[in-house]
Design an enzyme around this catalytic site. Structure first.
Site, PDB file in Angstrom:
ATOM      1  N   ASP A 208      56.868  49.269  58.850  1.00 49.24           N
ATOM      2  CA  ASP A 208      57.139  49.249  57.403  1.00 49.24           C
ATOM      3  C   ASP A 208      55.914  48.590  56.771  1.00 49.24           C
ATOM      4  OD1 ASP A 208      57.742  46.730  58.540  1.00 49.24           O
ATOM      5  OD2 ASP A 208      59.097  46.217  56.892  1.00 49.24           O
TER       6      ASP A 208
ATOM      7  N   HIS B 189      53.558  37.613  62.680  1.00 46.63           N
ATOM      8  CA  HIS B 189      54.813  38.107  63.234  1.00 46.63           C
ATOM      9  C   HIS B 189      54.612  39.391  64.055  1.00 46.63           C
ATOM     10  CE1 HIS B 189      57.181  35.304  60.808  1.00 46.63           C
ATOM     11  NE2 HIS B 189      56.541  35.707  59.724  1.00 46.63           N
TER      12      HIS B 189
END
Length: 320
Positions: free
Chosen positions: A9, A246
């Site tokens: 995303d 992340h």
């Protein structure tokens, strides 16, 4: 070489995950599946196409995925996602114009199914770094792929609070129902959650090292990272300075599992009430654990960040 599918995303840390995959000599990125989360599927796919061109790899195909959660008919970017990634997903820093206008006609779900069927589990890893919607739909549509799929996902948290609610991590919260199906399917999963991703930080000095390469790519990355670090430090003024890596950690752990220590735990996802989106141990499987889900609980942060900088800086120096 390990073949990878990135299910992105494409916000800022997804961009860095893509960069790390391309910069890793042991990895072959065979395609990108677009999902929603930090941005819409449409924006994310446009970002993927432009980034691949910027990084000198326009040959890698991009596939648009499902554009809304399994529990809804539409999707809107969460305010917190827009805050951390900007309206365009890259900190409102424009990616240079892309000549390739559109993604492949095949859907991301079909691409994942075909790739998993065509390759041995030892050769291919699927790395979702957004909502679980595409990969859950692929396993549901093709049950024969469940035993063959090897998944290293960025999402969830077992020992830490969530980052969008006290219980839920953002990627899981985008589609808890899909994540629940994914964990229940029986595929081989490694969960790279907030337990470890909050331990890996990129400093301002390291971010500015890209600009020092004198390349347009380096300038873009430094500008994007400056935005990310600013908003991270504003949101967490008492935390360690810098920004979290992340999604790149998920790619790095997929390629080198020695970077993390894991705990075997069958996970379930709460889909109702105040705990919606929480990833916890599944009480139904405590006495008969499958051993197919591993949760990362410790990371060699220094070794990972040093490798990340070494590989990506060398790659950027070769870019325009």
């Amino acid at each position: 070489m390990t073949k990878l599918i990135l299910d992105l995303d494409t916000g800022i840390d997804d961009t860095l995950a893509l960069l790390y995959a391309l910069a890793s000599p042991e990895a072959e990125l065979i395609g990108i599946a677009g999902t929603f989360g930090n941005v819409s599927v449409e924006t994310g796919v446009a970002n993927d196409l432009a980034l691949l061109e910027l990084f000198g790899r326009p040959d890698i195909p991009v596939f648009a995925g499902i554009d809304h959660p399994s529990w809804a008919d539409s999707f809107s970017v969460m305010p917190e996602s827009r805050r951390f990634h900007g309206r365009n997903g890259t900190g409102d820093v424009e990616i240079p114009a892309c000549a390739r206008a559109q993604a492949q006609t095949q859907s991301a779900v079909d691409f994942i199914v075909d790739a998993v069927r065509a390759m041995s589990p030892e050769d291919l890893i699927v790395i979702p770094t957004g909502a679980s919607t595409n990969i859950a739909a692929a396993l549901e549509a093709a049950p024969d792929t469940v035993g063959r799929a090897r998944i290293v996902m960025m999402g969830g948290s077992l020992t830490q609070p969530g980052n969008v609610t006290p219980f839920a991590e953002a990627n899981i919260m985008q589609d808890p129902e899909a994540s629940s199906k994914l964990f229940a399917a029986g595929a081989q999963i490694t969960m790279i959650g907030l337990d470890v991703t909050t331990q890996v930080k990129l400093s301002r000095e390291q971010a500015e090292a890209y600009r020092a390469t004198g390349t347009a790519t380096g300038t873009f990355l430094s500008d994007m990272l400056a935005y990310y670090i600013d908003v991270t430090e504003e949101a967490h003024p008492t935390g360690v300075p810098g920004c979290n890596l992340h999604d790149p950690l998920a790619v790095a752990a997929a390629l080198d599992p020695s970077l993390i220590d894991t705990f075997s735990c069958d996970i379930m996802v709460e889909t109702e009430g105040v705990g919606r989106g929480r990833t916890i141990g599944d009480p139904a499987r405590v006495t008969c654990p499958s051993g197919r889900t591993q949760v990362a609980l410790a990371v060699d942060a220094q070794r990972f960040v040093e490798r990340f900088m070494e590989r990506t800086l060398a790659f950027v120096r070769r870019c325009p």
